[in-house]
Design a protein around this motif. Structure first.
Motif, PDB file in Angstrom:
ATOM      1  N   PRO A 159      -0.039 -42.553  -8.687  1.00 36.29           N
ATOM      2  CA  PRO A 159       0.298 -41.980  -9.670  1.00 36.29           C
ATOM      3  C   PRO A 159      -0.107 -41.156  -9.839  1.00 36.29           C
ATOM      4  N   VAL A 160       0.857 -40.066  -8.717  1.00 32.25           N
ATOM      5  CA  VAL A 160       0.908 -38.617  -8.438  1.00 32.25           C
ATOM      6  C   VAL A 160       0.446 -38.223 -10.406  1.00 32.25           C
ATOM      7  N   VAL A 161      -0.848 -37.018  -9.682  1.00 32.93           N
ATOM      8  CA  VAL A 161      -1.428 -35.824  -9.978  1.00 32.93           C
ATOM      9  C   VAL A 161      -1.268 -34.649 -10.507  1.00 32.93           C
ATOM     10  N   GLN A 162      -0.788 -33.915 -11.224  1.00 37.56           N
ATOM     11  CA  GLN A 162       0.028 -32.713 -11.670  1.00 37.56           C
ATOM     12  C   GLN A 162      -1.560 -31.521 -11.623  1.00 37.56           C
ATOM     13  N   ILE A 163      -1.127 -30.670 -10.624  1.00 43.46           N
ATOM     14  CA  ILE A 163      -2.417 -29.787 -10.958  1.00 43.46           C
ATOM     15  C   ILE A 163      -1.679 -28.629 -11.513  1.00 43.46           C
ATOM     16  N   ARG A 164      -2.248 -27.906 -12.535  1.00 44.15           N
ATOM     17  CA  ARG A 164      -1.821 -26.382 -12.911  1.00 44.15           C
ATOM     18  C   ARG A 164      -2.992 -25.716 -13.072  1.00 44.15           C
ATOM     19  N   SER A 165      -2.429 -24.588 -12.596  1.00 43.78           N
ATOM     20  CA  SER A 165      -4.139 -23.481 -12.832  1.00 43.78           C
ATOM     21  C   SER A 165      -3.277 -22.517 -13.015  1.00 43.78           C
ATOM     22  N   GLU A 166      -4.497 -21.279 -14.369  1.00 45.08           N
ATOM     23  CA  GLU A 166      -3.897 -20.281 -14.367  1.00 45.08           C
ATOM     24  C   GLU A 166      -4.073 -18.946 -13.261  1.00 45.08           C
ATOM     25  N   THR A 167      -4.429 -19.189 -12.068  1.00 42.58           N
ATOM     26  CA  THR A 167      -5.004 -18.331 -11.045  1.00 42.58           C
ATOM     27  C   THR A 167      -4.504 -19.086  -9.507  1.00 42.58           C
ATOM     28  N   PHE A 168      -4.608 -19.178  -8.686  1.00 40.72           N
ATOM     29  CA  PHE A 168      -5.005 -19.086  -7.381  1.00 40.72           C
ATOM     30  C   PHE A 168      -5.829 -20.403  -7.192  1.00 40.72           C
ATOM     31  N   PHE A 169      -5.193 -21.665  -7.026  1.00 39.22           N
ATOM     32  CA  PHE A 169      -6.202 -22.962  -6.915  1.00 39.22           C
ATOM     33  C   PHE A 169      -7.329 -23.049  -5.285  1.00 39.22           C
ATOM     34  N   ASP A 170      -8.429 -22.157  -5.878  1.00 40.47           N
ATOM     35  CA  ASP A 170      -9.697 -21.796  -4.845  1.00 40.47           C
ATOM     36  C   ASP A 170     -10.515 -22.287  -5.538  1.00 40.47           C
ATOM     37  N   TRP A 171     -12.137 -22.820  -5.574  1.00 43.89           N
ATOM     38  CA  TRP A 171     -13.517 -23.234  -6.321  1.00 43.89           C
ATOM     39  C   TRP A 171     -13.428 -23.039  -7.266  1.00 43.89           C
ATOM     40  N   ALA A 172     -13.603 -21.430  -7.188  1.00 46.47           N
ATOM     41  CA  ALA A 172     -14.000 -21.364  -8.745  1.00 46.47           C
ATOM     42  C   ALA A 172     -12.792 -22.059 -10.099  1.00 46.47           C
ATOM     43  N   ALA A 173     -11.824 -22.043  -9.750  1.00 47.71           N
ATOM     44  CA  ALA A 173     -10.241 -22.683 -10.828  1.00 47.71           C
ATOM     45  C   ALA A 173     -11.237 -24.074 -10.905  1.00 47.71           C
ATOM     46  N   SER A 233       5.270 -21.230  -2.052  1.00 51.30           N
ATOM     47  CA  SER A 233       5.531 -21.118  -3.603  1.00 51.30           C
ATOM     48  C   SER A 233       6.210 -22.695  -3.909  1.00 51.30           C
ATOM     49  N   GLY A 234       5.047 -22.612  -4.845  1.00 49.35           N
ATOM     50  CA  GLY A 234       5.642 -24.399  -5.334  1.00 49.35           C
ATOM     51  C   GLY A 234       4.461 -24.860  -6.907  1.00 49.35           C
ATOM     52  N   LYS A 235       4.278 -25.917  -6.961  1.00 48.48           N
ATOM     53  CA  LYS A 235       3.969 -26.567  -7.501  1.00 48.48           C
ATOM     54  C   LYS A 235       2.834 -27.709  -7.261  1.00 48.48           C
ATOM     55  N   GLU A 236       1.591 -27.475  -7.462  1.00 46.98           N
ATOM     56  CA  GLU A 236      -0.042 -28.920  -6.359  1.00 46.98           C
ATOM     57  C   GLU A 236       0.212 -29.914  -7.515  1.00 46.98           C
ATOM     58  N   TYR A 237       0.248 -31.200  -6.360  1.00 43.40           N
ATOM     59  CA  TYR A 237       0.399 -31.808  -6.540  1.00 43.40           C
ATOM     60  C   TYR A 237      -1.131 -33.214  -6.273  1.00 43.40           C
ATOM     61  N   ARG A 296      -7.147 -39.572  -0.178  1.00 46.15           N
ATOM     62  CA  ARG A 296      -6.147 -38.794  -0.866  1.00 46.15           C
ATOM     63  C   ARG A 296      -5.539 -37.398  -0.480  1.00 46.15           C
ATOM     64  N   LEU A 297      -4.045 -37.157  -0.904  1.00 39.23           N
ATOM     65  CA  LEU A 297      -3.640 -36.584  -0.164  1.00 39.23           C
ATOM     66  C   LEU A 297      -2.746 -34.944  -1.491  1.00 39.23           C
ATOM     67  N   ASP A 298      -3.727 -33.706  -0.808  1.00 44.31           N
ATOM     68  CA  ASP A 298      -3.804 -32.850  -1.654  1.00 44.31           C
ATOM     69  C   ASP A 298      -2.039 -32.261  -1.659  1.00 44.31           C
ATOM     70  N   ILE A 299      -0.878 -31.939  -2.115  1.00 45.15           N
ATOM     71  CA  ILE A 299       0.058 -31.151  -1.376  1.00 45.15           C
ATOM     72  C   ILE A 299       0.821 -30.345  -2.465  1.00 45.15           C
ATOM     73  N   ILE A 300       1.571 -29.763  -1.955  1.00 45.79           N
ATOM     74  CA  ILE A 300       2.717 -28.467  -2.358  1.00 45.79           C
ATOM     75  C   ILE A 300       4.261 -29.372  -2.368  1.00 45.79           C
ATOM     76  N   LEU A 301       4.929 -29.479  -4.413  1.00 42.56           N
ATOM     77  CA  LEU A 301       6.443 -28.764  -4.218  1.00 42.56           C
ATOM     78  C   LEU A 301       6.649 -28.153  -3.536  1.00 42.56           C
ATOM     79  N   GLY A 302       7.140 -27.470  -2.584  1.00 41.51           N
ATOM     80  CA  GLY A 302       8.016 -26.063  -2.385  1.00 41.51           C
ATOM     81  C   GLY A 302       8.647 -25.769  -3.056  1.00 41.51           C
TER      82      GLY A 302
END
Length: 303
Positions: free
Chosen positions: A193-207, A178-182, A248-254
């Protein structure tokens, strides 16, 4: 300079790779170089095309392009190419191996279990119970969130596992964080610079590519100290995995304040919606200048 742009291929990420390759070719031509698009579907044709180029920009995603196979071929041909070498590419594409490397060096991860197609249903259920619900099921060696499903209850596990096995014989079950994706790009020895990812749904292929409910924001919503912490973790992971050139590293800030690595991309997407050029613009590089900077870092490992 003639630059071969490897794009397309036969992986599940072919369509994204073609869009990346087309954008890269256009930028290379804008720079005054000559771009040669190479779709490596036949080895003989690929070898003939590679004989005519001085450098290679790898815009392949997934198997072949990020597995180390094409890197080994280019090492043998002694053609400088963009991105990481054979060994680090193969490690990063395999999410299980990458987690093993990084967790041994103190990076934070949620619980996970590796599962093979040969495991019976009881073993898979036991692995899921060990991880705990909710969890995420994903193929070990796929990108773009292909075959990835969030599972909230045991009733949904079987379908998610079957879908993941459609793409790989090896899959991962990992605890949902549980957290935010970057995501944080690396160019040479610099964290972008870090990019924030916002998604109304689970961040899968469709999103990402289907309904495209995800949006990307740079500058992000991070405080300066949080931004610097994610950049430091991203650069440390890049070096720990033996990467070079760019990535590029994908991360979650929990919600617990910890930074959790998700995936190191050794050939990031470069489509019009891609986040790497979004981040490089923040340091004053337009798309063509970003491509030129990546090309300047091209190298090969002597065989």
């Amino acid at each position: 300079m003639r630059v071969g742009v490897l794009m397309g291929g036969e992986s599940s990420e072919r369509s994204v790779s073609l869009r990346s390759g087309e954008a890269v070719c256009e930028a290379i031509n804008q720079l005054g170089y000559e771009a040669i698009s190479i779709d490596p579907c036949r080895l003989s044709d690929t070898l003939d095309a590679l004989k005519s180029v001085e450098k290679v920009f790898i815009a392949l995603h997934g198997n072949l392009g990020e597995s180390g196979h094409i890197q080994g071929l280019l090492d043998w041909l002694e053609i400088p190419y963009t991105g990481s070498g054979l060994s680090s590419s193969s490690i990063c594409l395999n999410k299980h191996r990458a987690r093993q490397v990084l967790s041994e060096q103190g990076f934070h991860y949620a619980k996970w279990q590796a599962v093979h197609r040969s495991h019976n249903a009881e073993a898979i259920v036991a692995a899921a119970e060990h991880v705990g619900y909710p969890l995420v099921v994903k193929p070990t060696s796929q990108g773009c969130s292909i075959g990835v499903t969030k599972v909230s209850s045991p009733e949904d596990l079987s379908a998610a596992v079957r879908q993941a096995f459609d793409y790989d014989d090896n899959i991962l079950l990992e605890g949902f964080i549980s957290g935010k994706e970057y995501t944080c790009g690396i160019l040479g020895d610099q964290a972008l610079p870090v990019v924030q990812i916002r998604s109304e749904t689970f961040f899968d292929w469709a999103a990402k590519f289907g309904t495209q409910t995800a949006t990307y924001h740079c500058p992000s919503d991070l405080s300066p100290s949080e931004e610097q912490a994610i950049q430091a973790v991203s650069l440390a992971a890049f070096h720990a995995l033996g990467c070079r050139g760019w990535g590029r590293l994908d991360i979650i800030l929990g919600d617990d304040g910890r930074i959790y690595p998700i995936e190191m991309n050794t050939s990031p997407g470069m489509t019009p919606r891609s986040v790497f050029p979004m981040a490089s613009r923040e340091i004053g590089l337009d798309f063509a200048q970003t491509i030129e900077s990546i090309l300047a870092l091209a190298s090969f490992d002597p065989v």
